[in-house]
Design a protein around this motif. Structure first.
Motif, PDB file in Angstrom:
ATOM      1  N   LEU A  92       0.825  -1.211   0.000  1.00  0.00           N
ATOM      2  CA  LEU A  92       0.000   0.000   0.000  1.00  0.00           C
ATOM      3  C   LEU A  92       0.858   1.260   0.000  1.00  0.00           C
ATOM      4  CD1 LEU A  92      -3.030  -0.724   2.323  1.00  0.00           C
ATOM      5  CD2 LEU A  92      -2.762  -1.045  -0.104  1.00  0.00           C
ATOM      6  N   ALA A  93       2.130   1.116   0.398  1.00  0.00           N
ATOM      7  CA  ALA A  93       3.016   2.276   0.381  1.00  0.00           C
ATOM      8  C   ALA A  93       3.121   2.866  -1.019  1.00  0.00           C
ATOM      9  CB  ALA A  93       4.396   1.890   0.908  1.00  0.00           C
ATOM     10  N   SER A  94       2.826   2.028  -2.035  1.00  0.00           N
ATOM     11  CA  SER A  94       2.888   2.535  -3.413  1.00  0.00           C
ATOM     12  C   SER A  94       1.831   3.607  -3.665  1.00  0.00           C
ATOM     13  CB  SER A  94       2.710   1.379  -4.392  1.00  0.00           C
ATOM     14  OG  SER A  94       1.387   0.894  -4.331  1.00  0.00           O
ATOM     15  N   THR A  95       0.754   3.624  -2.840  1.00  0.00           N
ATOM     16  CA  THR A  95      -0.288   4.623  -3.065  1.00  0.00           C
ATOM     17  C   THR A  95       0.119   6.000  -2.568  1.00  0.00           C
ATOM     18  OG1 THR A  95      -1.356   4.144  -0.951  1.00  0.00           O
ATOM     19  CG2 THR A  95      -2.119   2.911  -2.853  1.00  0.00           C
ATOM     20  N   VAL A  96       1.171   6.074  -1.740  1.00  0.00           N
ATOM     21  CA  VAL A  96       1.665   7.386  -1.331  1.00  0.00           C
ATOM     22  C   VAL A  96       3.050   7.610  -1.943  1.00  0.00           C
ATOM     23  CG1 VAL A  96       0.258   7.642   0.747  1.00  0.00           C
ATOM     24  CG2 VAL A  96       2.425   6.451   0.903  1.00  0.00           C
ATOM     25  N   THR A  97       3.197   7.175  -3.191  1.00  0.00           N
ATOM     26  CA  THR A  97       4.348   7.461  -4.063  1.00  0.00           C
ATOM     27  C   THR A  97       5.640   6.741  -3.701  1.00  0.00           C
ATOM     28  OG1 THR A  97       5.224   9.383  -2.877  1.00  0.00           O
ATOM     29  CG2 THR A  97       3.468   9.804  -4.475  1.00  0.00           C
ATOM     30  N   LEU A  98       5.628   5.821  -2.730  1.00  0.00           N
ATOM     31  CA  LEU A  98       6.890   5.143  -2.431  1.00  0.00           C
ATOM     32  C   LEU A  98       7.183   4.098  -3.505  1.00  0.00           C
ATOM     33  CD1 LEU A  98       7.042   4.556   1.415  1.00  0.00           C
ATOM     34  CD2 LEU A  98       8.184   6.265   0.018  1.00  0.00           C
TER      35      LEU A  98
END
Lengths: 214, 243
Positions: B169-175
């Motif tokens: 889910l970190a991918s949803t905040v650009t990570l």
């Protein structure tokens, strides 16, 4: 409020993929318990792979993969409907988890029950429908409840591919009104309401189907 | 399906493994550290201790992690007090926000797992610990916690795997961890099958490493105390006391 529409979408998505997922889970559990080895291997691979990969990745694969597949089939760029992609992805995920739950529950039914059904002359599918399914459901109920909570929460991931569920409504509102905290807190209250509702329903079901002495 | 693309994208996505692992392991450790005292508070007879912890675990387990992450990453900036304080340097960074969200979420789940383990410790063991004059803290540290942790190890492993997957889910905040990298790669090449399947293979590898690692621990902890050794030890001690 836009949230009402989002709530409807979330509930519908959870119910449809939950119902389909339970069917998939039952079939997969039956396949895992079958004497036919290739079937066991294929279904075993399905549950192992799905449970070892993030749900988000499965959703992305089905959404973008589905878009590519349909576009190449139709011959022009067509985006797959986010709701159907969501149902498909969540059904696959829910089916893999419930398959394990159902399999464990079936294994915990005493052999005598199944042998009794056989000796009464019940057909294998009658044994499944009339004996195994009702007996196994009550054993599976607590774990199944947990899986439903996860499903309700996982529906929020479909907002990432653009479905206007609770989460998406909150994100749009947060952007346009410049009040992200308010909107996301409202969204979390709605999700908490849904999971609490599921908790109450499953507590009632468990009490209704409680087995004395278990 | 292009096998060569699958392999090359696996190579590219592998550079996201460290971030995925850091997020998972760091929030695992923070969650573990937080959850042990919380689990004892949760099981304490005092309502003023147990109810707030119950409220915490109920809310964090009853809402999607995605919402929690967005509240922390997007929402907290709305509060003027946080914006003007030093905390803002931490809370505007997607890495720290993800770490905070995952840690709090993991702590909530782990607290409930440990609660089950603590409640399952046989009361005779606690009575025995009291009888030999252990202080409440010693009882918790030397008797309750080891027995509880051993008992809940299988459910704890499930939480670890869930956390590893949730780190996507970190991918949803650009990570740009594994999932973030794969989304970026797909938007550049538009070859979703190969790239997402490559990412899936990496996750599958990580989850199987984690499960087999914990299985080693499980066999060591659950079977290692040889079943004959314990009674022998007690008998030997009794002889010493008796003579």
């Amino acid at each position: 409020m836009q949230f009402v529409e989002g709530l409807k979408t979330t509930v519908l998505l959870a119910l449809v993929s939950g119902a389909l997922g339970m069917i998939v889970g039952l079939l997969a559990a039956a396949a895992k318990l079958s004497r036919f080895a290739p079937l066991r291997v294929v279904v075993g691979a399905y549950t192992t792979i799905v449970r070892g990969v993030p749900e988000l990745l499965i959703i992305l694969l089905i959404y973008f993969g589905g878009t590519v597949a349909i576009s190449s089939f139709v011959g022009r760029y067509v985006e797959i409907n986010a709701f159907s992609a969501g149902v498909l992805a969540l059904t696959i995920v829910f089916g893999a988890y419930t398959a394990e739950i159902f399999r464990g529950a079936v294994l915990s039914i005493s052999r005598g029950q199944i042998e009794a059904a056989r000796s009464l002359g019940l057909h294998p599918w009658q044994t499944w429908l009339l004996i195994i399914l009702p007996l196994m459901m009550r054993i599976a109920l607590p774990a199944l409840g947990n899986q439903w909570f996860s499903l309700i929460k996982e529906t929020s991931l479909i907002s990432i591919v653009g479905l206007t569920d609770i989460m998406r409504v909150a994100a749009v509102g947060a952007g346009s009104m410049r009040a992200p905290l308010t909107f996301y807190l409202a969204a979390s209250a709605l999700y908490l309401f849904l999971t609490s509702l599921a908790l109450v329903v499953f507590n009632l079901l468990e009490r209704r189907f409680a087995v004395r002495g278990h | 399906m292009d096998a060569e693309l699958l392999l090359t994208s696996m190579m590219t996505l592998a550079s996201g493994i460290p971030l995925t692992l850091i997020l998972t392991l760091a929030s695992l450790v923070i969650g573990l550290v937080l959850s042990v005292p919380l689990a004892f508070l949760r099981t304490s007879g005092n309502k003023y201790f147990s109810l707030p912890v119950l409220a915490y675990t109920y809310v964090f387990r009853g809402t999607p992690l995605l919402v929690q992450l967005f509240i922390i990453y997007y929402g907290l900036g709305q509060i003027e007090f946080i914006r003007s304080s030093g905390l803002w340097y931490v809370l505007r960074d997607p890495f720290w926000c993800s770490l905070l969200a995952f840690s709090l979420n993991s702590a909530a789940y782990t607290t409930e797992v440990f609660r089950g383990g603590i409640l399952a410790v046989p009361s005779g063991m606690i009575d025995a610990a009291q009888a030999i004059g252990m202080t409440p803290l010693q009882q918790k540290r030397k008797i309750i916690l080891p027995i509880a942790f051993r008992g809940v190890l299988p459910s704890y492993v499930n939480e670890v795997i869930a956390l590893l997957k949730a780190s996507s889910l970190a991918s949803t905040v650009t990570l740009l961890e594994i999932t973030g990298l794969s989304r970026k790669l797909v938007s550049e090449t538009f070859a979703p099958y190969e790239i997402f399947i490559a990412a899936g293979i990496l996750y599958l590898g990580l989850t199987s490493i984690f499960t087999s690692g914990f299985r080693v621990l499980e066999t060591r902890w659950l079977n290692a105390p040889p079943k004959q050794a314990a009674p022998d030890g007690i008998i030997a001690k009794q002889v010493v006391h008796g003579s």
